[in-house]
Scaffold this motif. Structure first.
Motif, PDB file in Angstrom:
ATOM      1  N   VAL A  40       0.850  -1.192   0.000  1.00  0.00           N
ATOM      2  CA  VAL A  40       0.000   0.000   0.000  1.00  0.00           C
ATOM      3  C   VAL A  40       0.883   1.239   0.000  1.00  0.00           C
ATOM      4  N   GLY A  41       0.643   2.140  -0.921  1.00  0.00           N
ATOM      5  CA  GLY A  41       1.430   3.371  -0.999  1.00  0.00           C
ATOM      6  C   GLY A  41       1.089   4.074  -2.292  1.00  0.00           C
ATOM      7  N   TRP A  44      -1.553  -1.920  -4.296  1.00  0.00           N
ATOM      8  CA  TRP A  44      -2.810  -1.218  -4.017  1.00  0.00           C
ATOM      9  C   TRP A  44      -3.842  -2.178  -3.412  1.00  0.00           C
ATOM     10  N   SER A  45      -3.402  -3.066  -2.530  1.00  0.00           N
ATOM     11  CA  SER A  45      -4.322  -4.079  -1.981  1.00  0.00           C
ATOM     12  C   SER A  45      -5.487  -3.449  -1.222  1.00  0.00           C
ATOM     13  N   THR A  48       6.020   4.950  -5.058  1.00  0.00           N
ATOM     14  CA  THR A  48       6.693   4.736  -3.774  1.00  0.00           C
ATOM     15  C   THR A  48       7.596   3.493  -3.824  1.00  0.00           C
ATOM     16  N   GLY A  49       7.385   2.622  -4.814  1.00  0.00           N
ATOM     17  CA  GLY A  49       8.305   1.492  -4.970  1.00  0.00           C
ATOM     18  C   GLY A  49       7.679   0.124  -4.768  1.00  0.00           C
ATOM     19  N   ASP A 104       3.068  -0.956   4.178  1.00  0.00           N
ATOM     20  CA  ASP A 104       2.710   0.422   3.813  1.00  0.00           C
ATOM     21  C   ASP A 104       3.995   1.167   3.494  1.00  0.00           C
ATOM     22  N   ILE A 105       4.065   1.743   2.313  1.00  0.00           N
ATOM     23  CA  ILE A 105       5.295   2.415   1.888  1.00  0.00           C
ATOM     24  C   ILE A 105       5.042   3.910   1.701  1.00  0.00           C
ATOM     25  N   THR A 106       5.934   4.730   2.263  1.00  0.00           N
ATOM     26  CA  THR A 106       5.887   6.172   2.006  1.00  0.00           C
ATOM     27  C   THR A 106       7.267   6.620   1.543  1.00  0.00           C
TER      28      THR A 106
END
Ligand SMILES: Nc1ncnc2c1ncn2[C@@H]1O[C@H](COP(=O)(O)OP(=O)(O)OP(=O)(O)O)[C@@H](O)[C@H]1O
Ligand SMILES: [Mg+2]
Length: 158
Positions: free
Chosen positions: A36-37, A111-112, A41-42, A127-129
């Motif tokens: 998720v991010g 994008w789950s 974001t990678g 979760d990636i930021t």
């Protein structure tokens, strides 16, 4: 029962590659991971590193932007999905992910959060930021023993 969580900082692409390597080594058959991010974001980059770690032959996981699910065979079968591309939830049902997971596939969904209600509970959510152009913060939240094994692997000393 409570499960593990941790936050890992990545300072470069090579840090993210190392992280993918650790995740790939700890991956067990039948694991469902959600990424998720926001854009860039990678999520794909991390999936590619995980793919390399499980020995996907060409060493490169193509971004699934133009197909919703791309299979890759390595030590494990990796199914890479991009929920950004999914318009109809029936498309998820048609993939029969639960059966594939039961058969030992690993499923990684970018994008789950967009298709949460159509997936069985995740083993691991990442979760990636992106605090800066080259740094990333990855928050790992495990929801199962399979997820715990990955969190333990990424949070242990190098
Ligand atoms: N530390 C880092 N770790 C991972 N990627 C990084 C890092 N620093 C910079 N990047 C860059 O961030 C970008 C990540 O792109 P990627 O396609 O993997 O994102 P994404 O989350 O899959 O995007 P999308 O939502 O469009 O699918 C790449 O251009 C990569 O080079
Ligand atoms: Mg992507």
């Amino acid at each position: 029962m409570s499960h593990l969580s941790c936050i890992v900082e990545s300072g470069s692409l090579s840090d993210t590659a190392d992280l993918g390597q650790r995740i790939g080594e700890a991956l067990q058959p039948g694991t469902l991971i959600g990424l998720v991010g926001t854009l860039g974001t990678g999520k794909t980059n991390l999936t590619q590193s995980i793919g390399r770690a499980i020995g996907i032959a060409d060493g490169y996981v193509v971004s699934p932007t133009f197909t919703i699910c791309v299979p890759h065979q390595g030590r494990l079968l990796l199914l890479h999905l991009d929920a950004y591309r999914i318009n109809q939830p029936e498309e998820v049902d048609e993939l029969a992910l639960d059966e594939q997971l039961e058969d030992g596939a690993v499923v990684i969904v970018e994008w789950s959060d967009r298709i949460e209600q159509y997936l069985r509970p995740l083993d691991l959510r990442i979760d990636i930021t992106a605090p800066t152009e080259h740094t990333r913060e990855l928050k790992f939240t495990s929801q199962s023993a399979k997820g715990d094994a990955i969190v333990a692997a990424v949070s242990s000393a190098p």
